[in-house]
Design a protein around this motif. Structure first.
Motif, mmCIF file in Angstrom:
data_model
loop_
_atom_site.group_PDB
_atom_site.id
_atom_site.type_symbol
_atom_site.label_atom_id
_atom_site.label_comp_id
_atom_site.label_asym_id
_atom_site.label_seq_id
_atom_site.Cartn_x
_atom_site.Cartn_y
_atom_site.Cartn_z
ATOM 1 N N ILE A 185 -7.871 -8.331 -3.460
ATOM 2 C CA ILE A 185 -8.681 -7.027 -3.768
ATOM 3 C C ILE A 185 -9.858 -6.849 -4.560
ATOM 4 O O ILE A 185 -10.973 -6.157 -3.912
ATOM 5 C CB ILE A 185 -7.968 -6.048 -4.144
ATOM 6 N N ALA A 186 -9.669 -7.531 -5.388
ATOM 7 C CA ALA A 186 -11.510 -7.534 -5.729
ATOM 8 C C ALA A 186 -12.615 -8.526 -5.037
ATOM 9 O O ALA A 186 -13.590 -7.676 -5.034
ATOM 10 C CB ALA A 186 -11.707 -7.850 -7.541
ATOM 11 N N LEU A 187 -12.022 -9.289 -4.856
ATOM 12 C CA LEU A 187 -12.852 -10.215 -3.839
ATOM 13 C C LEU A 187 -13.155 -9.668 -2.250
ATOM 14 O O LEU A 187 -14.130 -9.401 -1.909
ATOM 15 C CB LEU A 187 -12.606 -11.152 -3.013
ATOM 16 N N MET A 242 -6.304 7.946 0.531
ATOM 17 C CA MET A 242 -5.381 7.547 -0.854
ATOM 18 C C MET A 242 -5.819 9.094 -1.342
ATOM 19 O O MET A 242 -4.967 9.631 -2.291
ATOM 20 C CB MET A 242 -5.503 6.312 -1.477
ATOM 21 N N GLY A 243 -6.842 8.903 -2.168
ATOM 22 C CA GLY A 243 -7.919 9.739 -3.162
ATOM 23 C C GLY A 243 -7.484 11.337 -2.224
ATOM 24 O O GLY A 243 -6.863 12.066 -3.589
ATOM 25 N N ALA A 281 2.430 5.020 -6.265
ATOM 26 C CA ALA A 281 2.363 5.842 -5.687
ATOM 27 C C ALA A 281 0.357 5.256 -4.060
ATOM 28 O O ALA A 281 0.713 4.965 -2.947
ATOM 29 C CB ALA A 281 2.434 6.455 -4.954
ATOM 30 N N ALA A 282 -0.180 5.481 -5.656
ATOM 31 C CA ALA A 282 -1.691 5.139 -5.509
ATOM 32 C C ALA A 282 -2.310 3.852 -4.432
ATOM 33 O O ALA A 282 -2.779 3.651 -2.779
ATOM 34 C CB ALA A 282 -2.820 6.223 -6.495
ATOM 35 N N THR A 283 -1.574 3.179 -5.403
ATOM 36 C CA THR A 283 -1.673 1.903 -4.143
ATOM 37 C C THR A 283 -1.313 0.970 -3.295
ATOM 38 O O THR A 283 -1.406 0.514 -2.347
ATOM 39 C CB THR A 283 -1.384 0.598 -5.513
ATOM 40 N N PHE A 284 -0.298 1.645 -3.210
ATOM 41 C CA PHE A 284 0.506 2.159 -1.730
ATOM 42 C C PHE A 284 -0.113 2.523 -0.529
ATOM 43 O O PHE A 284 -0.278 2.048 0.881
ATOM 44 C CB PHE A 284 2.355 2.288 -2.029
ATOM 45 N N ASN A 333 0.353 -4.499 -1.203
ATOM 46 C CA ASN A 333 2.020 -4.049 -1.905
ATOM 47 C C ASN A 333 2.075 -4.847 -2.621
ATOM 48 O O ASN A 333 3.153 -4.080 -3.549
ATOM 49 C CB ASN A 333 2.275 -4.188 0.136
ATOM 50 N N LEU A 334 1.780 -5.393 -2.910
ATOM 51 C CA LEU A 334 2.061 -6.433 -3.718
ATOM 52 C C LEU A 334 1.674 -6.194 -5.302
ATOM 53 O O LEU A 334 2.539 -6.248 -6.261
ATOM 54 C CB LEU A 334 1.465 -8.145 -3.692
ATOM 55 N N LEU A 335 1.102 -5.785 -5.367
ATOM 56 C CA LEU A 335 -0.087 -4.961 -7.048
ATOM 57 C C LEU A 335 0.666 -4.014 -6.466
ATOM 58 O O LEU A 335 1.140 -3.278 -7.622
ATOM 59 C CB LEU A 335 -1.486 -4.830 -6.312
ATOM 60 N N GLY A 336 0.560 -3.706 -6.052
ATOM 61 C CA GLY A 336 2.197 -1.845 -6.107
ATOM 62 C C GLY A 336 3.386 -2.024 -6.961
ATOM 63 O O GLY A 336 3.676 -1.523 -8.188
ATOM 64 N N GLU A 337 4.301 -2.705 -5.788
ATOM 65 C CA GLU A 337 5.504 -3.642 -6.525
ATOM 66 C C GLU A 337 4.792 -3.751 -7.931
ATOM 67 O O GLU A 337 6.047 -3.581 -8.950
ATOM 68 C CB GLU A 337 5.887 -4.918 -5.604
ATOM 69 N N ALA A 338 3.778 -4.901 -8.496
ATOM 70 C CA ALA A 338 3.988 -5.421 -9.877
ATOM 71 C C ALA A 338 3.814 -4.002 -11.021
ATOM 72 O O ALA A 338 4.268 -3.716 -11.541
ATOM 73 C CB ALA A 338 2.719 -6.406 -10.087
ATOM 74 N N LEU A 339 2.810 -3.241 -10.221
ATOM 75 C CA LEU A 339 2.759 -2.170 -11.333
ATOM 76 C C LEU A 339 3.894 -1.558 -11.427
ATOM 77 O O LEU A 339 4.296 -0.872 -12.124
ATOM 78 C CB LEU A 339 1.678 -1.281 -10.566
#
Length: 279
Positions: free
Chosen positions: A22-24, A86-87, A199-202, A261-267
């Motif tokens: 995501i950062a890249l 999202m915002g 929720a924001a990440t998803f 989605n993976l980052l959202g699951e981890a959070l």
């Protein structure tokens, strides 16, 4: 709590890889003029549908434009739509969910029934109908996606507020004469922020996917503006002779949405108190 959360996320290698990707993508969007080797709008009739090569690593499209450069600039559109939509959804959902949970009664019933009505409509068809009536543009798409994506956030925040509003620090705030607005925005919403972050990440990944779908159908970002869905839409007409026009934007969409989605699951796992004892 943040130290526990950070510790749990640092142990999740998949989440770290997703965050790095995501950062890249974010850096690619910001530095697009320096990363893209060609002008994404430059037409070259002598290089039409060239396969991937050293000169054009992702090949060229039906007008001789560099596909890699268009994908790089397309990242700007996708991230802009994703984050702004999202915002909008998070702000609306958080405020309405907090008000519904805090006041209860008729206000709660009115907001939650509105949520039920909104959820009764298929979101994609609602967006398609709205965008079809209005003139498609990146701003219209961002607003429409945001206005049709706040319902789940409202439900999450409401459930959290129902628990928070009976805690001692809220009762203490009422006892010293704090008004409802101050309690909601200064005490309740900051303590209900964790499900909002998840929720924001998803939501970012979902908004990118919706924008790509709209552009693929011709109702999203209009040519010649580069967007991943638009590039994919044109590529489908040349799939048998120029596979790279569909493959590379498709991979960009897939990996970006998957990473969010993976980052959202981890959070979500990291914020879950049930797992804190494991640490």
């Amino acid at each position: 709590m943040f130290s526990i959360t950070a510790k749990r996320i640092s142990k999740n290698k998949v989440a770290i890889l997703a965050a790095i990707f995501i950062a890249l993508i974010f850096l690619t969007a910001v530095l697009a003029p320096f990363i893209a080797p060609y002008d994404p709008y430059q037409i070259n009739v002598y290089k039409v549908l060239e396969p991937p090569s050293v000169e054009h690593i992702f090949g060229t499209d039906e007008l001789g434009r560099d596909v890699f450069s268009r994908i790089v600039y397309g990242a700007r559109v996708s991230l802009k739509v994703g984050f702004i939509a999202m915002g909008i959804a998070i702000v609306i959902g958080t405020i309405l969910g907090a008000i519904a949970g805090y006041y209860g009664g008729f206000i709660d019933t009115l907001i939650m029934r509105t949520v039920d009505v909104m959820l009764a409509f298929p979101t994609l068809f609602l967006i398609l109908a709205t965008v079809a009536v209005l003139e498609p543009s990146v701003y219209i798409i961002m607003v429409v996606i945001g206005l049709t994506g706040w319902m789940d956030v409202a439900r999450l925040v409401r459930a959290e507020v129902l628990s928070i509003k009976e805690r001692e620090f809220i009762l203490a705030a009422r006892a010293i004469g704090a008004g409802s607005g101050r309690i909601i925005f200064k005490h309740i919403i900051p303590n209900a922020i964790y499900p909002v972050i998840v929720a924001a990440t998803f939501s970012v990944g979902g908004a990118i996917l919706i924008e790509s779908g709209l552009s693929f159908l011709g109702l999203g970002i209009q040519p010649p503006e580069p967007s991943w869905g638009g590039i994919l839409s044109v590529g489908k007409d040349y799939i048998t002779v120029a596979w790279w026009m569909s493959f590379f934007p498709g991979i960009a969409i897939f990996l970006t949405v998957l990473s969010f989605n993976l980052l959202g699951e981890a959070l979500r796992d990291a914020f879950d108190p049930k797992h804190w004892a494991e640490d």
